[in-house]
Design a protein around this motif. Sequence first.
Motif, PDB file in Angstrom:
ATOM      1  N   MET A 308     -49.385-108.772  11.101  1.00  0.00           N
ATOM      2  CA  MET A 308     -48.749-110.161  10.910  1.00  0.00           C
ATOM      3  C   MET A 308     -47.339-109.961  12.095  1.00  0.00           C
ATOM      4  N   CYS A 309     -46.900-108.638  12.153  1.00  0.00           N
ATOM      5  CA  CYS A 309     -45.667-108.576  12.914  1.00  0.00           C
ATOM      6  C   CYS A 309     -46.244-108.071  14.543  1.00  0.00           C
ATOM      7  N   ILE A 310     -47.295-107.945  14.868  1.00  0.00           N
ATOM      8  CA  ILE A 310     -47.698-107.829  16.102  1.00  0.00           C
ATOM      9  C   ILE A 310     -48.220-109.175  16.470  1.00  0.00           C
ATOM     10  N   TYR A 311     -48.696-110.130  15.674  1.00  0.00           N
ATOM     11  CA  TYR A 311     -49.203-111.376  16.097  1.00  0.00           C
ATOM     12  C   TYR A 311     -47.880-112.183  16.456  1.00  0.00           C
ATOM     13  N   ASN A 312     -46.731-112.051  15.537  1.00  0.00           N
ATOM     14  CA  ASN A 312     -45.427-112.926  15.738  1.00  0.00           C
ATOM     15  C   ASN A 312     -44.944-112.250  17.031  1.00  0.00           C
ATOM     16  N   GLY A 313     -45.169-111.081  17.636  1.00  0.00           N
ATOM     17  CA  GLY A 313     -44.541-110.461  18.854  1.00  0.00           C
ATOM     18  C   GLY A 313     -45.411-111.485  20.171  1.00  0.00           C
ATOM     19  N   LEU A 314     -46.963-111.736  20.018  1.00  0.00           N
ATOM     20  CA  LEU A 314     -47.367-112.477  20.852  1.00  0.00           C
ATOM     21  C   LEU A 314     -46.863-113.958  20.770  1.00  0.00           C
ATOM     22  N   LEU A 315     -46.514-114.395  19.670  1.00  0.00           N
ATOM     23  CA  LEU A 315     -45.830-115.744  19.320  1.00  0.00           C
ATOM     24  C   LEU A 315     -44.694-116.077  19.957  1.00  0.00           C
ATOM     25  N   LEU A 316     -43.651-114.814  19.917  1.00  0.00           N
ATOM     26  CA  LEU A 316     -42.559-114.736  20.697  1.00  0.00           C
ATOM     27  C   LEU A 316     -42.760-115.003  22.153  1.00  0.00           C
ATOM     28  N   TYR A 317     -43.624-114.440  22.945  1.00  0.00           N
ATOM     29  CA  TYR A 317     -43.983-114.406  24.176  1.00  0.00           C
ATOM     30  C   TYR A 317     -44.269-115.806  24.404  1.00  0.00           C
ATOM     31  N   ALA A 318     -45.297-116.378  23.823  1.00  0.00           N
ATOM     32  CA  ALA A 318     -45.881-117.691  23.873  1.00  0.00           C
ATOM     33  C   ALA A 318     -44.839-118.925  23.992  1.00  0.00           C
ATOM     34  N   THR A 319     -43.780-118.535  23.169  1.00  0.00           N
ATOM     35  CA  THR A 319     -42.598-119.311  22.815  1.00  0.00           C
ATOM     36  C   THR A 319     -41.822-119.493  24.022  1.00  0.00           C
ATOM     37  N   TYR A 320     -41.457-118.313  24.403  1.00  0.00           N
ATOM     38  CA  TYR A 320     -40.548-118.049  25.466  1.00  0.00           C
ATOM     39  C   TYR A 320     -40.878-117.580  26.748  1.00  0.00           C
ATOM     40  N   HIS A 321     -42.096-117.687  26.923  1.00  0.00           N
ATOM     41  CA  HIS A 321     -42.622-117.162  28.520  1.00  0.00           C
ATOM     42  C   HIS A 321     -41.888-117.880  29.626  1.00  0.00           C
ATOM     43  N   ASP A 322     -41.461-119.071  29.562  1.00  0.00           N
ATOM     44  CA  ASP A 322     -40.918-119.570  30.698  1.00  0.00           C
ATOM     45  C   ASP A 322     -39.345-119.761  30.513  1.00  0.00           C
ATOM     46  N   CYS A 323     -38.857-119.254  29.338  1.00  0.00           N
ATOM     47  CA  CYS A 323     -37.258-119.098  29.333  1.00  0.00           C
ATOM     48  C   CYS A 323     -37.023-118.094  28.460  1.00  0.00           C
ATOM     49  N   ASP A 324     -36.954-117.081  29.086  1.00  0.00           N
ATOM     50  CA  ASP A 324     -36.620-115.689  28.473  1.00  0.00           C
ATOM     51  C   ASP A 324     -35.073-115.871  27.842  1.00  0.00           C
ATOM     52  N   PRO A 325     -34.722-115.648  26.542  1.00  0.00           N
ATOM     53  CA  PRO A 325     -33.465-115.935  26.062  1.00  0.00           C
ATOM     54  C   PRO A 325     -32.799-114.517  26.143  1.00  0.00           C
ATOM     55  N   LEU A 326     -33.434-113.268  26.592  1.00  0.00           N
ATOM     56  CA  LEU A 326     -32.514-112.390  26.675  1.00  0.00           C
ATOM     57  C   LEU A 326     -31.931-112.301  28.439  1.00  0.00           C
ATOM     58  N   THR A 327     -32.757-113.120  29.173  1.00  0.00           N
ATOM     59  CA  THR A 327     -32.004-113.127  30.312  1.00  0.00           C
ATOM     60  C   THR A 327     -31.033-114.152  30.384  1.00  0.00           C
ATOM     61  N   THR A 328     -31.399-115.097  29.630  1.00  0.00           N
ATOM     62  CA  THR A 328     -30.092-116.314  29.439  1.00  0.00           C
ATOM     63  C   THR A 328     -28.900-116.010  28.651  1.00  0.00           C
ATOM     64  N   LYS A 329     -29.239-114.772  27.829  1.00  0.00           N
ATOM     65  CA  LYS A 329     -28.056-114.382  26.825  1.00  0.00           C
ATOM     66  C   LYS A 329     -28.233-115.455  25.626  1.00  0.00           C
ATOM     67  N   LEU A 330     -29.306-116.180  25.165  1.00  0.00           N
ATOM     68  CA  LEU A 330     -29.161-116.736  24.124  1.00  0.00           C
ATOM     69  C   LEU A 330     -29.381-115.827  22.894  1.00  0.00           C
ATOM     70  N   ALA A 331     -30.165-114.820  23.032  1.00  0.00           N
ATOM     71  CA  ALA A 331     -30.310-113.555  22.335  1.00  0.00           C
ATOM     72  C   ALA A 331     -29.543-112.666  22.984  1.00  0.00           C
ATOM     73  N   LYS A 332     -28.439-112.079  22.378  1.00  0.00           N
ATOM     74  CA  LYS A 332     -27.583-111.245  22.728  1.00  0.00           C
ATOM     75  C   LYS A 332     -27.896-109.700  22.582  1.00  0.00           C
ATOM     76  N   ALA A 333     -29.161-109.473  21.817  1.00  0.00           N
ATOM     77  CA  ALA A 333     -29.579-108.127  21.721  1.00  0.00           C
ATOM     78  C   ALA A 333     -31.124-108.395  21.498  1.00  0.00           C
ATOM     79  N   ASN A 334     -31.930-107.342  21.903  1.00  0.00           N
ATOM     80  CA  ASN A 334     -33.367-107.291  21.643  1.00  0.00           C
ATOM     81  C   ASN A 334     -33.996-107.823  20.127  1.00  0.00           C
ATOM     82  N   ASP A 335     -33.186-107.123  19.410  1.00  0.00           N
ATOM     83  CA  ASP A 335     -33.499-107.184  18.046  1.00  0.00           C
ATOM     84  C   ASP A 335     -33.155-108.697  17.352  1.00  0.00           C
ATOM     85  N   GLN A 336     -32.446-109.643  18.033  1.00  0.00           N
ATOM     86  CA  GLN A 336     -32.307-111.068  17.609  1.00  0.00           C
ATOM     87  C   GLN A 336     -33.462-111.795  17.864  1.00  0.00           C
TER      88      GLN A 336
END
Length: 598
Positions: A308-336
């Motif tokens: 389930m954790c691995i699947y949600n990792g794929l879901l993360l990319y599918a959701t943010y594939h064209d707007c990386d929140p780490l680059t935009t600083k919407l997420a201030k740390a990887n683990d957010q």
Amino acid sequence: MSQTVENVSESFKKFGSIDYAVFILMLIISALIGLYFGYKDHQKQKFNRFKSRRGSVELEYLLGGKNVQVFPVAMSLVATFVSGITLLGTSTEIYIYGIQYAYVMAGPLFLGIYMHYIIIPVFYELKVVSMFEYLERRFDMKLRLFGSVVLSVSTITWLPIVVYVPALAFNQTTGVDIHIITPVVMSVCIFYTLLGGIKAVIWTDVIQIVIMYIVMVLVMIKGTANIGGLSALIDINMEGDRFETPDFRIDPTIRHTFWSLFVGGGWYWIICNTNQSVIQRFLALKDEKTAKKGCKIYVIAITILIFMCIYNGLLLYATYHDCDPLTTKLAKANDQLVPLLVMQILKDIPGLPGLFIAGVFSAALSTLSSNLNSMAAVALEDYFKPVFKNKISETMSGFVMRGTVLIIGVLSVALVYVVQHLGSVLELSMRLPAACVGGMFGIFTIGMFLPWIGKRATFYGALVSSAVMTYIVVRSQLDLARGVIGYETKSTSVEGCQYNFTLIENLSKPIHDDEIAGQFHHMSYLYYMPFGAMIGIVSSVILSMFFGFEDPNNVDSKLLAPMVRKYFQSNNKKSVTKHNEEKEMITIKFEDMKNQME
């Protein structure tokens, strides 16, 4: 694009009154379970004071009277191993580095085989409370104390990471400072662990693991629907190069390869589960057959949750594939990243963000409470009883166990201030304990499989392993902090962002794997524990050439792995039996004395 990244971040922080209620309810239920079992234990001791056997306080507090049911114990093991580090860190790993990490899923299978055929049979036959009592019987008191100290150090350095991870999630969803929420939640954990002992820990674990599974399923279903279904998830991740075949390169400095994940990761699972908290859970079951059944349930359940954790990792990319929140600083740390995903897809459904936070904190609480209870066992059995020659009262036993829970719990909260400056939590959680845990596993391996290796060679071999691994871990962590070591990440994009942000160029040049090849302390973190174990074993064998080899037939066969026993004719078969008979004689004399008084 009129919105800024700050506006978007604030819009996701919709943690309403219902969410707070759900979160607080989880804490209240955990506290009430501790009160319930604490009250039951108090009543049992109060009304059966003259009928209880010596050691009944610790038997109830640490092993639940050895009458705990198998399914709760199996679920407790899952909850103990799957902390917030796994829930958040694994998904983040897949988002940043791709699916390569998924090949570590062979680990639980190796773990199940090792526990079923080696660990459970040996420890059930010995009838111990602390796993380090094995080291005294196989070697001497010095190695038992060494093992206890190693566990204490590794636990104290690891638990702050476990506390820190859910605090990050809470901060992302509510804006509450991590140093405000950690003391509050930790106080609840200390409370129910201190009062209710292992039964409270196990039953809170059961509730908390149910919450975890519910949260993971909700995120998978709602998130997949939001991106257009499973086929869309697969297509987006294929285009983004997240799916990849195993990397069969042999270079040990490459962060993730098939060998580091399959071999190193497999041994990581075995070594991490050969510890006091896991063995103590199995020993709380009534017999060996039940413990093996619990092991099978544990392996199946943990495999499902990691998937389930691995699947949600794929879901993360599918959701943010064209707007990386780490680059935009919407997420201030990887683990957010995972908390951000959850708030985006569940923010409009009252109570679900609260359930997610409750799930992440549940994962942390279960791991914390299990390790606190295990440290109580180590403190009493390995530190206090040897000093007082087992002449320690029931009242003093209770004070020692509960005092240990309180002290280590408070220390874990204090050390969160250090952890937040040390890097990514998934990798950090595997690096820090490796400095000593691998060597510790090497000692148990020698004890069970190499009966001709004596106590002196084993002790100094363990010291060599600890020294070498401490050097490797400290050097690599310093290089990571300074940016000397860097790993190539998967590509991301910000072309589809619907809000304004300031793009900050990263001026540091990442160092690729081929540039750091040959640096001894730059090996993959997944090799740390097996490498530490190997150093300890090899050093002990070499040192035995100087100290002398032992006669294998002088080692009690019950101290050896079942498949090794048949090759040696033990001349010391009565040692373990005699030890257990002495315990029984003390109990019988105590009962006779009470009967005479009556």
